[in-house]
Design a protein around this motif. Sequence first.
Motif: not given
Lengths: 255, 255, 255, 255
Positions: B100-101, B105, B109, B141, B144, B169-170, B172-174, B177-178, B184
Motif C-alpha cells: 500500500x505504501x 506513493x 509521484x 483534507x 486548511x 487515505x494514503x 492524500x497523505x503522500x 509530502x509532494x 478524501x
Amino acid sequence: MAMKSTKIYYNKELKFKDPIMIVGLPGIGGVGSLVAEHLKNEFKAKKFATLYSPHFIHQTIMLSDGRLRLVNNRFYHANIGKKDVVLLVGDTQATTPEGQYEVNEKIVKFFKTLGGKSVYTVGGYNISGNYVDYPRVFGVATTKKMIESLSDTKIIFGKATGAVWGSAGLIPAFSKKYNIDAACVMGETGVLEIDANAAKSVLQELSKVLGVKINLNNIDKIKKETERVIKEMEEAAKNMPENQQPTRDNLSYIR
Amino acid sequence: MAMKSTKIYYNKELKFKDPIMIVGLPGIGGVGSLVAEHLKNEFKAKKFATLYSPHFIHQTIMLSDGRLRLVNNRFYHANIGKKDVVLLVGDTQATTPEGQYEVNEKIVKFFKTLGGKSVYTVGGYNISGNYVDYPRVFGVATTKKMIESLSDTKIIFGKATGAVWGSAGLIPAFSKKYNIDAACVMGETGVLEIDANAAKSVLQELSKVLGVKINLNNIDKIKKETERVIKEMEEAAKNMPENQQPTRDNLSYIR
Amino acid sequence: MAMKSTKIYYNKELKFKDPIMIVGLPGIGGVGSLVAEHLKNEFKAKKFATLYSPHFIHQTIMLSDGRLRLVNNRFYHANIGKKDVVLLVGDTQATTPEGQYEVNEKIVKFFKTLGGKSVYTVGGYNISGNYVDYPRVFGVATTKKMIESLSDTKIIFGKATGAVWGSAGLIPAFSKKYNIDAACVMGETGVLEIDANAAKSVLQELSKVLGVKINLNNIDKIKKETERVIKEMEEAAKNMPENQQPTRDNLSYIR
Amino acid sequence: MAMKSTKIYYNKELKFKDPIMIVGLPGIGGVGSLVAEHLKNEFKAKKFATLYSPHFIHQTIMLSDGRLRLVNNRFYHANIGKKDVVLLVGDTQATTPEGQYEVNEKIVKFFKTLGGKSVYTVGGYNISGNYVDYPRVFGVATTKKMIESLSDTKIIFGKATGAVWGSAGLIPAFSKKYNIDAACVMGETGVLEIDANAAKSVLQELSKVLGVKINLNNIDKIKKETERVIKEMEEAAKNMPENQQPTRDNLSYIR
C-alpha cells in the motif's frame, strides 16, 4: 550462493524447436496437475530443469525410496505428435502475491530463452460447487489470434467470468509481455480436490491442439474412483440428521 | 525487466494543464469505484496509463471477449467542465501495508510528474452498519486551504473520526509530502458491497467541485436495484426463526 | 525519495543531556499508551521528531480539525524533575516480525544519536484475564545493574514468565546491542483495551524513577470510567441465559 | 549495523574435527526440542554461537533472573562418545516461507564453515492424532549412503509420506546443496505439544548413531507427567455429553 529469489537449474540442457509449453500446477480440482502429470506419463517426458523458490511453502517432500527433496516445480520435455512440448508440473505455487509475480515471470522468461512460441496453462473452473458429469472446457487467451487458433476445439471463450488465480492466469499474462501467445484452458469442476473428469475434458481438447491421440485409460481409473467416493458420501448423507447433511460448504472437508 | 515493484506504463503520453485527479478504487461500499467509473463513462474518459504491482493479488481478469489481463489500476483522462481531470480506477488495492505504501506513493509521484495540482479520493464511511437513505458526505483534507475551498459544498469536515484505510487515505497523505492539495471525500454507507446511494451523494458534491452538471441516471438505476435487493432480504428475514434473522454481523455475507 | 523503509524526520532538532526515553506504544491493556500520553500531557512535552514506516498498517488518521495524517510514532521532549526525558508515543506498531525488527532497531539507533543513556518501555502483563483491582508492576531488564537501579521501587523482577511482544521487548533487546541500559515495566492487567488502573500503578513506580511527583487526576478519571463500564457489563451478564454469560473468551469484544 | 537479515554471532570461537550436528527446534510434539535439550543437558554442552533473525516472531524472552533476551536459535558444543557434536536448539522457527529458506540455508552454511560432515534433524511425525504408547521412529535422508549408515538402527525409511515442515526438512535439503549428508529423524507422535515418549524413541536411536549410552531418566519423568495428564483428560471426557467428547479436532486445545 544463497537462495534469495526463485532459481531455475538445468538438470540437462536441451535444444528445442519452436516449443509449446503446457503448465499444470496445483489448483482448483487438481485439474492442472492431473492433466500435466498424465501427459508426462503417457508421453514419457524427461525432466530437464527444476525451479526452486523461497516463496514456496517451507516443506520438504518425503520420497518413497526414503530420500527427501525441497518442494519445487519441474520442467519436462516430450515429443508429442510433431511438436516439441515442455511440460511444467510441481508440488506447489508461491504463497504470496509478490512470490506469484516473481515465480510466474521467471517461468515465462525461462521459456522465452528456450525459444518458446506458445503456452497453454491448465486449471479448473468452479461454477456450481457440484460435481459435473459432463464438464465443459472454458478458455481465456492473450490474443484474438490465439482464440482463433483454437476454433476447431470445443473450448468456450468469452463465457467464463471473474478472475483466474495464480499461475494459470499469471503465466499467460506475462507471456503477453514477452510476446508469447498463451491461453488458459479450464475444466468445469466442483469442490473436489481431485476431479479427473474435468481433467479428462481438458485432455480431449488438448489432444486436438497437439494433433495427437491421448490414451485416457489412467485418467478414467481416477475418474471412476472419484465417482465411487462421491456416491458413498451421498449415501452416507441420507442417513444423517437433516441439519448435518453435506452442503456445498461443509463438503469442503473432502477437498 | 522483471516486475519486482510497482510500475506505471503509458498507453498514450498526454500533456495536462493543472490537472486534478479523482481516485475511486475498490473499498467500503464500492463507493470509490462507483463514482470514478461513473465519471469515466459519463465524460467519455480515455485510458492513458496503467499501473501494475506485484503487491496486487495474483489474479488475472477474464474479459468478455475471451481475453485476459493482469489486475491493475488505470489512469483515464477527461475534460470535465473547464478542467483537465485524471480519473484513477482499478480492480484492486495492494494486499499488504508495504505494498500500500509503495503503490500509493508511486501514484502520487506519477501525478506530480503530470503537473498535478489537487487530488480527491473517494471512499465510503460506515457509521451504523445499516443502509442509509440520505447519505451524508464526510471529508478530510491535507490543508486548511483545501477545506476552505470546499466550503460551498455539503461535505462535512471535522466530524468523521477514526482511520481511513488504504488508497483513499494514503494518497492524500503522500500528496501532502509532494505539495499537492488533497481531500478524501466519503459517502456515508452501510455494509453493502455496492452502495450506489452513497456514490450518488458524493457525485452531487463533486459536481460542485468540478463546476459541471453530472447526469445521474445510471447511478439511479444501480441505486434502485440495490434497494430492491435489500427489501427482499428484509422480507425474507421476517420468515426466519428469530435467532437466524440477519444482524449487522451475519449480513456480511451480502458484502 | 520514496518511503521504502522506516524513516524518522525531525520536527525540531534539539540537544539533550544524558536523556532517558520512556516508550508507551499500543499494546496489552493500552497501558503503554496511557502512561506515555499521561506524562506527555502532565509535563507539557513538545514533539521534536516523527517516525513513519511502510510496516505500519496502511491507515490515515482523521483529525478533529478536518485534516488527516499518516499513522506514525512521535518523539516528544520534556524536562521531568531534573531529567531530559524523551517520550515515544504512537498510533500503532509494525504489523510483521520483519517490520518490528526494523522499526524498533531504528528507534534505538535514533535515541543513541541523541546521546541516550537509558530506556524504559511500558506495557501490560496479562496473568488471569480478569480486571485487577490492585495491579502489581513487573519488570525485565537488560542488565543486573539496571535491575539494581530499580531496587527502591516496587517493580518485581524475576517473576514474570513467557515472552514480551513487540516494541516493549524489542526496544530493550536492541538497547543492549547499542550499550544502552533498558527495562520493560509492565502493569498487571486483564483483557480490557484500556486499563487505566494498570497504567496508574506503572506511573506510581515511574514517579520514583524520575524523582518527581506525577499528578494522577486524569488517569483516575479514566480508571473510574473503566470500572463503571465493567460493573455494567457484570450486571448485564447476570440477566443473560447461563450459556451466554461473558467469559474470558467472549468478553474479548470489549477489547 | 542494522539487522535486516539473519545473523549468527560467535559467543566463543571453537575448532571442530569432523563435527556432526543434531538439530532440535520447536515443532510437532515438541520432539525436536525435547531431544536436543536433553542431549545438551546430559552431555553438558556449551553455547558457542547464537542466531538472530528478523524473520523470527517479534518476541523477547523473560528470564528467571529478571533479564530479557531476543528470541533466538543457539549452537552448543559437546563431546559425545568420540564425536564432536554441535547441538542446535531454539525458541522458535521463522514465521514465513521466505524466512524459513533464509534461516535454514544460513544454518547449513555456518555448519559448513565449521567443517560439518553430517546433520541429523529431529522432528515429530503425526499419523493418527492419538497418543502413541510405543512410538516408531521414521527417517528421510539426502542420500542412499546416509540411509545405509543408519541400517543398524530401527529408524524406518521409505514409509513416511507427505511433507516435512520447516527446519527439520529444509536443513537436510540445504545440506544436500552444500555436500553434507543429512537425515531427518522423526518420532511417531499425536497432537500433544510435549510428547516425551516420542522423544525417548528418537533418543534411543540417536544413542546408536552416537555410539554412546544416553541417560533417559529426565525424559522418563516428562513422559510420565504427560501420560498422567492424558489419562485425566480421558476420564473427564467420559462424563461429558456425547457430542462434546474430545475428538482429534477439538483436542487441539491441549496443544
